[in-house]
Each structure stands twice: as structure tokens, then as C-alpha cells.
Write an enzyme that holds these catalytic residues in place. Sequence first.
Site, PDB file in Angstrom:
ATOM      1  CG  ASP A 178       3.558   0.550  -2.009  1.00  0.00           C
ATOM      2  OD1 ASP A 178       3.456   1.468  -1.157  1.00  0.00           O
ATOM      3  OD2 ASP A 178       3.958  -0.615  -1.290  1.00  0.00           O
ATOM      4  CE  LYS A 214       4.223   6.815   2.794  1.00  0.00           C
ATOM      5  NZ  LYS A 214       3.805   5.529   2.269  1.00  0.00           N
ATOM      6  CD  GLU A 222       0.869   3.158   2.494  1.00  0.00           C
ATOM      7  OE1 GLU A 222       1.402   2.480   3.660  1.00  0.00           O
ATOM      8  OE2 GLU A 222       1.510   3.853   2.126  1.00  0.00           O
ATOM      9  CG  ASP A 241       1.382  -1.516   5.861  1.00  0.00           C
ATOM     10  OD1 ASP A 241       2.781  -1.888   5.846  1.00  0.00           O
ATOM     11  OD2 ASP A 241       0.900  -0.789   5.266  1.00  0.00           O
TER      12      ASP A 241
END
Length: 508
Positions: free
Chosen positions: A10, A72, A149, A180
Site C-alpha cells: 500500500d 504521490k 485501494e 477511503d
Amino acid sequence: MINPPAVGIDLGTTYSAVAQLDSSGRPVTLVNAEGDLVTPSVVLFEPNNIVVGKEALKAIATDAKLVAQCAKRELGDRMFNKELGGRKYPPEAIEALILHKLKRDAARQIGEFSKCVITVPAYFDEVRRKATQDAGYMAGLEVMDIINEPTAAAIAHGFLKGFLNEQGESPAPRKLLVYDLGGGTFDVTVMEIRGHEFLALATDGDVQLGGYDWDQRLVNHVAQEFKRQHGLDPREDANTAGRLWRECEDAKRTLSARAKASVTCDYKGHAVRVEIPRELFEELTHDLLDRTRFTTRQTLMAAGLTWKDIDYVLLVGGSTRMPMVSKMLRDATGKEPDGSVAVDEAVAHGAALHAGVLLAKNAGQSPRLKIKNVNSHSLGVVATDNLTGRKRNAVLVPRNTSLPVTARRNFRTQKPGQRSILVQIVEGESANPDECTQIGRCAVRDLPANLPGQTPIEVRFHYAENGRLTVHVAVEGTTKELRHTITRDNMLTQEQLDAWRGFVCGSR
Ligand code: AMP
């Protein structure tokens, strides 16, 4: 342990985690060299040394100019927003350094490995997906697949609830909404679990919304108070700003457990101590939460469902620990959100389960679970409107189409004897191509000689299950596939990737 090990990573905006399947096929999180289950996705560029993780995070307070965080969020851009130690880095190279540390630490426990699955936000566009795979390559990994994810979290949830055990019953279909909220991105996905099948029905999100934005609201609040009292802005100094951010992130965590927290800020011989009751924090951030509420509702509608149809609302991501999130979801849905999966680990666990499936498949065994995704952005080509002469986005694959999918479009040569055509590919919902993500230009060369004008050239766009795109080109009536190359504006060439791979893998 399975050989080779089934490893899932992850790669989070603020924290990352690695899991593998143990000998009984259960996912377990691997601790890093510091003994922690999660590793801050932060990189410190010292003059002769690169440090990733906890120590890099600490250095934000003392050497902020040498520290890269939230890389990211910048995947898809050519370069990271600041110079680090006098050098510019592509964001995927920074991500690669993080992956390399995760790989090295994991290898200490499970031995050398290279095969893995890496997770990406469901809302990542194709360019960011490719950049993630490239980061894996630069870190010396063999990325078997990337997986969304929320899908990974749903798989971990399915495993936990026993759907995926050999002896596990296959219960009636269940519909799941995965909310999420991580450190830097927000994703919401509606899924259906049918026995061993995980089907995404709709997905949406925001790659610029996460816990980090909640932190910034506190930073701004304390800085305003400092300015009011002392006429100085502590954010103007990078190290003070870094220290303040860390204090605020800490206070935010405290506010998940307690009704109030306080933040102190020292700058140029002055200090303030600001009390922050939870209500004030919620007031300062309510618009951020509203954005997630709005997106959640839209996604439910896009799936053609109402809250009555949803069996579980699954919480994923560290930021769902904020009580305001559960409260908002409880009010909106009338259901108790399900926090049964470990919010920080579920995604890595799901990725490891997926890695296990891929390794088994490679070994000729039948897969234990099946995943179906949807595309999170419409895929289109740039066309010229005959009437207005303006460029527009001609959508070929609307968003939320089940993957894999192939779309065909015929282009025509303009004049006799034309030897090449150029197709511009975009992702996005806007009719204006300039407001979409430019995936690249596909140049088709070496068309057969002497083609008459207006010859149809068929271009096929194929989205794989993981959202990666390939393009095929053919002249109608012939079987010969034509040579073509996709030029991606912000992407590194193979030579650059190899050079960075040498750099990253050579770093300690
Ligand atoms: P993730 O990317 O899922 O690991 O999420 C990391 C984010 O979760 C960061 O923004 C953290 O500040 C946030 N976070 C972690 N624990 C808590 C907590 N107890 N309360 C509020 N936010 C948290």
C-alpha cells in the site's frame, strides 16, 4: 510462507504498508526496520545519504528544504514541486525511493523478492497508474499488477468475514460502499461481493483531498492566531512551518480520542499556545467533509442504488478515525459504518491476497477470487467539431464502464497517399480536451503506400482490468497490425527509467 512470497504494498500518500500471505494464506503486515507497521512516505535528501520514513518525517522540523512529502499527489507531473539538495526529481523517482525502503525492510524478514502488487486510488487516472508502475520498476520490483485501494480493502474485508476461506460459505450478494479517506487522497467505491467475485459498480474521488488538508486547516488557524498576537507569520520559515504541521497533525490525532487538544508554536522568540476544542476543528474543516459527503452520494447514484441497498459502509484510511467521518456517514446512511478491517493495514492485506491469486494463477491453479473494476474517468480522443472547427473530447468509453473493455474508432486519412496519422488520447469528463488529462499522442506510421484519401483506419483502445491502456491500430480490410507509439508528455523514457533504477537501487 508461499514461494515466491505473495507481497502487497500500500503505497500511501502519507504512510505506506507492506503485507504478505503467511503459510496458511492469511495476510500479515510486515514491520519495517524501525519496528513499525506503517512507514511515513517521506524522503530526506541529505548531501550523501537518502533517508526514508520516520527519521525523514522528523527532519521536516529541522531540514524542511531537504524533505519530500506527498509525492504521490504529484504523480503525473514532470517534476516534484521543489528542488531537493540542489536537484529536481520526478515524483515517481521519490515514490521509487519509498518503495525501495519498503522492499529492503521486507526482504530482511522474508528474503529477497521482486514480485509484488501495488495499490492505487481507484480514482487515479491512467497517467498516474503508469507512473506508479514505473516507480515500482525503478525500485527494482516486478509489479505483477496494480489494484485499486478500495477493491483491496473490500477483499481484505471479504477475507475477514470468511467469504474467501476454502470452507467459507458463499453468502448472498452483498453491496458495500468503501469510504477511503487517507492522508492525501479520497476514494469512494460501491462494490458488490458475490461469493468470490468482487465487482466494482461505480467509483469517484478526489486525488487532492485527504488528512493532510485537515492538518493544513489547523496550521492556518494557529498561524492566524500567531499573526494576530505577534504580527508575524510562522509559515514563512520552512522549518517552523514543518514543526507546526507536525504539531497540528498530532493535535488532530488527539482530537479523535479527546474533546480538546492544544498546539504550541514558537517563532522568532515569540510563542502562542492555541486551544482547539473538537467542535472548532470540525467547524474549520466542515467543507472538506462536505466534499466527501457529496462525492459519496454521487457515487451511490452512479451505481443506481440508494442507501437501503447498501449492506456495509466500510471505513478505510487513517483519516476515517476522525469521529466526524463516522458521524456524517451514520447520519447520511442510517447505518453504523463498519470499521472491522484495520484501517491502516486493510489495503496492503487485500493487495497481498491479490498477489497470492496471481502467483497461484501463474502456477496453473484456479483463482480463489475474481475482481472486476470500472474505469474512473471517461476515455476519449480529441476530435474537431465539423460545425464549429473547435476541438472537443469525443468520449469512447464513459466512466464507470466495467473493465476490461475495448472501444473502436475509425479515423480516415485526409489525403491520398497519406503515410501517418496522429491520435490524441485524453481522460476526463469535460467536452474541452484542455480540461482533461492528456494521456498522450498515438502516432501511427508506415501506413501502406498509395492509400486513397478517406481510407478508414481502425484504432482500438483497450483498458485492462487494472485501468492501464493499450492501443492497437489496423487498416480496415487488412490483417496487418500497424506500428504505433504513444508519446506521453510527462513520462520518462526507458533509458531514464533504467538510469533512475540504477540510482534508486544503489541508494542505501
Ligand atoms: P493512510 O494514508 O490511510 O495511512 O492515512 C494517513 C492519514 O490518516 C494521515 O493524514 C494521518 O494524519 C491520519 N490519521 C491517522 N491516525 C489518525 C487519527 N487517530 N485521527 C485522525 N487522523 C488520523
